[in-house]
Design a protein around this motif. Structure first.
Motif, short mmCIF file in Angstrom:
data_model
loop_
_atom_site.label_atom_id
_atom_site.label_comp_id
_atom_site.label_asym_id
_atom_site.label_seq_id
_atom_site.Cartn_x
_atom_site.Cartn_y
_atom_site.Cartn_z
N SER A 10 60.77 7.13 9.77
CA SER A 10 61.63 5.95 9.76
C SER A 10 61.00 4.88 10.64
N ARG A 12 61.88 0.99 12.20
CA ARG A 12 62.86 -0.09 12.43
C ARG A 12 62.19 -1.27 13.14
N GLY A 18 70.25 -7.79 13.95
CA GLY A 18 70.26 -6.35 14.17
C GLY A 18 69.01 -5.70 13.61
N PRO A 19 68.80 -4.41 13.90
CA PRO A 19 67.60 -3.72 13.44
C PRO A 19 67.49 -3.66 11.92
N LEU A 21 65.91 -1.52 8.95
CA LEU A 21 65.38 -0.19 8.67
C LEU A 21 64.43 -0.29 7.47
N ASP A 24 63.10 4.57 5.65
CA ASP A 24 64.26 5.39 5.99
C ASP A 24 64.04 6.83 5.53
N THR A 278 70.28 -5.39 1.63
CA THR A 278 69.75 -5.56 2.98
C THR A 278 69.47 -4.20 3.60
N HIS A 280 69.67 -3.24 6.93
CA HIS A 280 70.07 -3.21 8.33
C HIS A 280 70.60 -1.85 8.78
N GLU A 281 70.89 -0.96 7.85
CA GLU A 281 71.35 0.37 8.24
C GLU A 281 71.10 1.35 7.10
N SER A 282 71.08 2.62 7.45
CA SER A 282 70.89 3.66 6.43
C SER A 282 72.08 3.66 5.48
N SER A 287 71.52 3.19 -2.99
CA SER A 287 71.14 1.79 -2.79
C SER A 287 70.97 1.03 -4.09
#
Length: 333
Positions: A10, A12, A18-19, A21, A24, A278, A280-282, A287
């Motif tokens: 992973s 980031r 924010g982070p 990713l 992933d 986007t 920004h998170e898992s 997806s």
């Protein structure tokens, strides 16, 4: 013994929102002498993932997971250890040779520097070796080309110089990041044939990053399809092309121009509606669900596991299989 074993990689990057990713939980392996292709559209994490293996990301990158090359961990290795590996055991060829080659040094001196640094050759021995390498990668009049500057060579020749530099120390793994994208079709075919010859003659493994499925079909043994930073399908190249299991892979296949007469002549290319989500998170669900014609409520609420669908072919999709492909084709003529 597996040459490269990447597990749960992973990556980031911090941003004002924010982070991000970018990669992933990527897991894959490369066997000795094998050609593996990472494929997917721009921004899916292909290049970020491979640059992270050799410590080539910027200082802001946050990298986790494991990448074991020849029994030794790469992700947490010292810069000294990575410097000894880069160029000698693992070599890279990138998309644009003009940005990789030094414009004020001759190509011969740049290839010779690799030999002098990693193999300790004298200037004379290095020059002789470079001329042999330039000939090996198909550059005509290699003794004269040794003194050329990068701008004096065509794009195809510059890429061959980069390959000569990469194979100078006979690496066990060649990482090729979009090596033919900027080249015309004829030169592209020559570069791909050269990579196949090098694999055949030296036993070198190749990790090829591309978005071109035609290149994948021509050269790869196994293919890994990425979408939005995650691996969504993996399989032997012929099986995957004959029956792609993930809906994203199937849509990529439908976007390939095909030659033929009759009704095929007026066949419209099928695009993929929507945009990449986007990063920004898992994700907590698939997806690709927002762009998929056969997505169900399960796809929108639960993340599909990456599992074997058929022998040697795996995917992370709640609705894999030919029946889903027919639904996709009908939904998007």
């Amino acid at each position: 013994m597996t040459l490269l074993d990447v597990r749960d990689l992973s990556v980031r990057f911090p941003t004002k929102k924010g982070p991000v990713l970018a990669v992933d939980g990527l897991t894959y392996h490369v066997e000795p002498g094998e050609i593996i292709s990472l494929v997917g559209e721009s921004g899916c994490g292909k290049s970020v993932g491979i640059l992270s293996l050799l410590g080539l990301q910027g200082p802001t990158a946050r990298i986790s997971g494991s990448a074991v090359f020849d029994g030794k961990e790469l992700l947490h290795a010292s810069e000294k250890h990575l410097s000894a590996i880069r160029g000698r055991q693992v070599a890279c060829v990138f998309q644009d040779p003009m940005s990789s080659l030094n414009p004020v040094l001759t190509v011969g001196k740049q290839v010779a520097e690799v030999l002098r640094r990693h193999r300790g050759l004298s200037a004379a021995k290095a020059k002789a070796q470079v001329i042999e390498l330039l000939e090996r990668v198909g550059i005509p009049a290699p003794a004269q080309r040794y003194s050329n500057y990068p701008h004096e060579m065509s794009g195809g020749m510059r890429q061959r110089v980069m390959i000569a530099m990469a194979i100078a120390c006979e690496p066990r793994l060649l990482i090729a990041d979009e090596p033919t994208t900027a080249l015309d079709v004829t030169i592209q075919a020559g570069i791909l044939e050269l990579l196949k010859e090098l694999r055949r003659d030296t036993g070198m493994a190749v990790l090829l990053v591309t978005h071109d499925l035609g290149v994948v079909a021509d050269i790869a043994d196994r293919v890994i399809v990425m979408y939005a930073g995650r691996k969504v399908e993996e399989g032997e190249v012929r099986a995957l092309f004959a029956n792609p299991r993930h809906q994203y892979t199937r849509r990529l296949m439908e976007a390939i121009p095909r030659r033929g007469g009759g009704g095929d002549r007026d066949r419209r290319l099928s695009g993929i509606p929507g945009t990449v989500p986007t990063l920004h998170e898992s994700p907590a669900a698939c997806s690709f669900a927002g762009r998929c014609a056969v997505a169900s409520e399960q796809c929108r609420t639960a993340l599909p596991p990456f599992a074997e669908i058929a022998p040697g072919q795996s995917a992370a999709c709640w609705h894999p299989g030919p029946q889903a492909a027919e639904a996709v084709t009908g939904a998007h003529p």
